[in-house]
Enzyme design. Structure first.
Site, short mmCIF file in Angstrom:
data_model
loop_
_atom_site.label_atom_id
_atom_site.label_comp_id
_atom_site.label_asym_id
_atom_site.label_seq_id
_atom_site.Cartn_x
_atom_site.Cartn_y
_atom_site.Cartn_z
N SER A 25 0.86 -1.20 0.00
CA SER A 25 0.00 0.00 0.00
C SER A 25 0.88 1.23 0.00
CB SER A 25 -0.91 -0.01 1.22
OG SER A 25 -1.80 -1.09 1.15
N GLY B 144 0.75 4.13 -1.31
CA GLY B 144 0.15 5.44 -1.05
C GLY B 144 0.01 5.71 0.43
N ASP B 145 -0.41 4.70 1.17
CA ASP B 145 -0.53 4.85 2.63
C ASP B 145 0.83 5.10 3.27
OD1 ASP B 145 -3.40 3.92 3.73
OD2 ASP B 145 -2.93 2.80 1.92
N SER B 146 1.82 4.29 2.88
CA SER B 146 3.13 4.41 3.52
C SER B 146 3.80 5.73 3.17
CB SER B 146 4.02 3.23 3.12
OG SER B 146 3.43 2.02 3.50
N GLY C 117 2.32 8.27 5.33
CA GLY C 117 2.87 8.14 6.68
C GLY C 117 4.26 8.73 6.81
#
Lengths: 408, 408
Positions: free
Chosen positions: A168, A170-172, A175
């Site tokens: 993922s 995009g999430d990381s 973050g």
């Protein structure tokens, strides 16, 4: 030597990947991370491969964090959060925009108890604008940021869909941007010595959108489109502006990345392939002509690479000083001598599993130490009592009452 | 409102992507970036599409930086760098490991003039270990980190090589980790108030490897391999553990990402497709069974999606509250209402071009302001005289002499 962020305290009111990845990075460098979880836990505890219902990913994703359960719908939970915020430097959250405020935990309320609080808000599309209420799925952020269109073969080369990056991303990325932003805001806080303004206008309020984190990485894509109308196209394993640089097949069914896209490197490769005649060949005489004839050139290299097992081929390429590497699998990463040397693959004792859990090390490396993983992802609520008694001064009977009432 | 990192000064001795991307992020938040360039400039000034020999990517990649040319082989250049370092908070560099020390600019020397200096060293494999001297190509870092193996279709589904992400993601990830590390080290510096130890053992020396930055993002890949021997495999456009989630074709030749991988979302999708019978179908009744039958299910969805143009299809999916998005091209990103609303697509005046250059905005967003791009990537050496006279107190005749001698 104390860890770099020793003494920093962060409250995570998050779940899934983006906010917890942000706090993993901060915790890896030594920050005290307090993770608020619902009574049934962060769903990521159930994600990926498991042993006896325990996620292996969680052992890494939750490391160095203290877990406290809280039912945010109970008024007592709100009071507990306010009590914790008073001694925290920052809050990291990835609820839907506005959700925390609805729970009575908006920035103005939190800054009422901690005036210089840094807040990082992570979401799919950002805290305002026409798409702000859309669901924040990583795949959507990657598509909107322009990444997914490019993870594909050249137009017309395949009917299969563009591929996912495997994680993922995009999430990381969101973050990681949030972790950067939190430290930037803390630097400003300590420098200016002034409290934050309350509300979203505070310079200590960070708003990270998955789609924007991805879009921010896209190099010349937007400027080139704006000036020339050029729509960046996928190029499969290659690079649009450099050749040869691609993944080439090996006899044992692996892929070898070879980047020989300079005059000296290409000459070395031609010699190594036993094809010195390619060096003077007008089709391959410059990067420009090699790019124009990349398909032909890649076919020549593929014919050659297919004759060797990946290990032999890698040895030859490295000996000839040509940048190259097999596309590493998990097994290759785990065995890599460089990763092992730098403690990037380490066995972490985890009482939830019979054997230590292999985990990736800490990035960035600080000084001469590879850093310390203090503990693996804890069981749900493992630190609830420690936090309520130790930080808020509650009596154990109060804790028991909260537990009986379903608050914790 | 002043930018968050206003008052912070960073010296970049870097080139290509990783170090300059790090300083772009710091500069975006307001830091003063001084970029040292060789007399013929950072090669990235020639990369990508150009107008009149001027790179459009550079307009974004070099923004908010001051450019000073220096021939590092000249002893006078070394003195100038030491003079600049004395008033800098941090140095960011991505030479091959050990190269700066060979030029007489190692950490101990730089900390001789600035005892509390933070240094970020970015390289392919890190500053020590058996691979430290290998060339730092982004594609190699991506392969070693385990990313490239996964950007592929399912095993056996295609003979084409695994694809590139479309950008030098390994470089940019390393740059982003370095920016995070710089701010973490500066936080510690200001908190402890003590000078750095000289040398690489200093807690203010950050060592970022491209391969490790990538590897750090790989979620459960390593823990699951370690405990179960499970080698994570590529899954094309899909996700190994969730269905349906993939890119589906549209009538106008685009791809639509649809993530309907929960019971309520799948039911909504089945209704929208006019196939309510799928909801009770034992093949699709749970995420588990949908994953097992993902190929069949994806074929059903593809048949349906192919009947619509992407715009109509996106409207239907959004109206049904199903997470979905076309795989955006550069043109789609440029036109996106949310990006426009949040100033993530902005026209930046650039005197090197007749028209303003479209650039991506600033991530993270700080407070209620989208932030300011103070100037685009400057011409080579545009700030040489300003820096030498303004910061080092040189007389313009000295500057002219250095220019005549080929130092600047």
């Amino acid at each position: 030597m104390a860890a770099l962020l020793n003494g920093l305290r962060i409250l995570e009111i998050g779940h899934f990947v983006a906010a917890p990845f942000c706090t993993r990075l901060l915790g890896d460098l030594g920050a005290d991370i307090i993770k608020i979880e619902p009574l049934d836990g962060d769903p990521v505890r159930q994600w990926g491969a498991q042993i006896d219902g325990k996620s292996l990913w969680w052992s890494m994703h939750g490391r160095n964090k203290r877990s406290i359960t809280l039912n945010l719908k109970k008024p007592e939970a709100r009071e507990i959060i306010l009590g914790l915020v008073a001694s925290c430097d920052a809050v990291v959250e990835n609820f839907r925009p506005g959700q925390l405020a609805k729970l009575g935990l908006g920035p103005d309320v939190l800054r009422g108890v901690r005036p210089d609080l840094v807040m990082a808000h992570i979401s799919g599309f950002g805290q305002d604008g026409p798409y702000r209420d859309r669901a924040a799925f990583g795949v959507v952020g990657e598509a909107v940021g322009g990444l997914r269109y490019l993870t594909n073969h050249r137009p017309g080369e395949s009917d299969l869909p563009p591929v996912r990056v495997g994680v993922s991303i995009g999430d990381s990325l969101a973050g990681l941007y949030a972790a950067f932003g939190v430290m930037a805001a803390l630097w400003e806080r300590d420098r200016s010595g002034r409290p934050s303004d309350s509300g979203a206008a505070s310079p200590h309020s960070l708003d990270v959108a998955l789609s924007e984190a991805v879009f921010s990485m896209m190099e010349g894509m937007l400027p080139e489109y704006g000036a020339l109308g050029k729509v960046k196209q996928p190029t499969g394993g290659g690079i649009a502006t450099a050749a040869p640089s691609n993944a080439y097949p090996t006899a044992d069914g692996n892929w070898m990345l070879i980047a020989a896209n300079s005059e000296p490197l290409f000459a070395k490769l031609a010699m190594l392939m036993g094809k010195p005649e390619l060096i003077g060949d007008p089709r391959y005489v410059s990067n420009q002509t090699r790019v124009e004839n990349a398909a032909q050139l890649d076919a020549v290299i593929s014919d050659w690479s297919s004759g060797f097992n990946s290990e032999d081929l890698a040895d030859k390429l490295v000996a000839a000083d040509i940048p190259a590497c097999k596309a590493y699998t998990a097994a290759d990463c785990a065995a890599d001598p460089q990763f092992r040397y730098r403690d990037m693959v380490r066995a972490v004792d985890d009482p939830q599993f019979a054997d230590p859990v292999l985990q990736a090390g800490i990035v960035p490396r600080v000084g001469s130490s590879a850093g310390s993983i203090r503990w693996p992802g804890p069981p749900l609520g493992a630190h609830t009592e420690e936090i309520l008694v130790g930080m808020l001064g509650m009596h154990p009977t109060e804790v028991a009452k909260l537990r009986a009432e379903g608050v914790i």
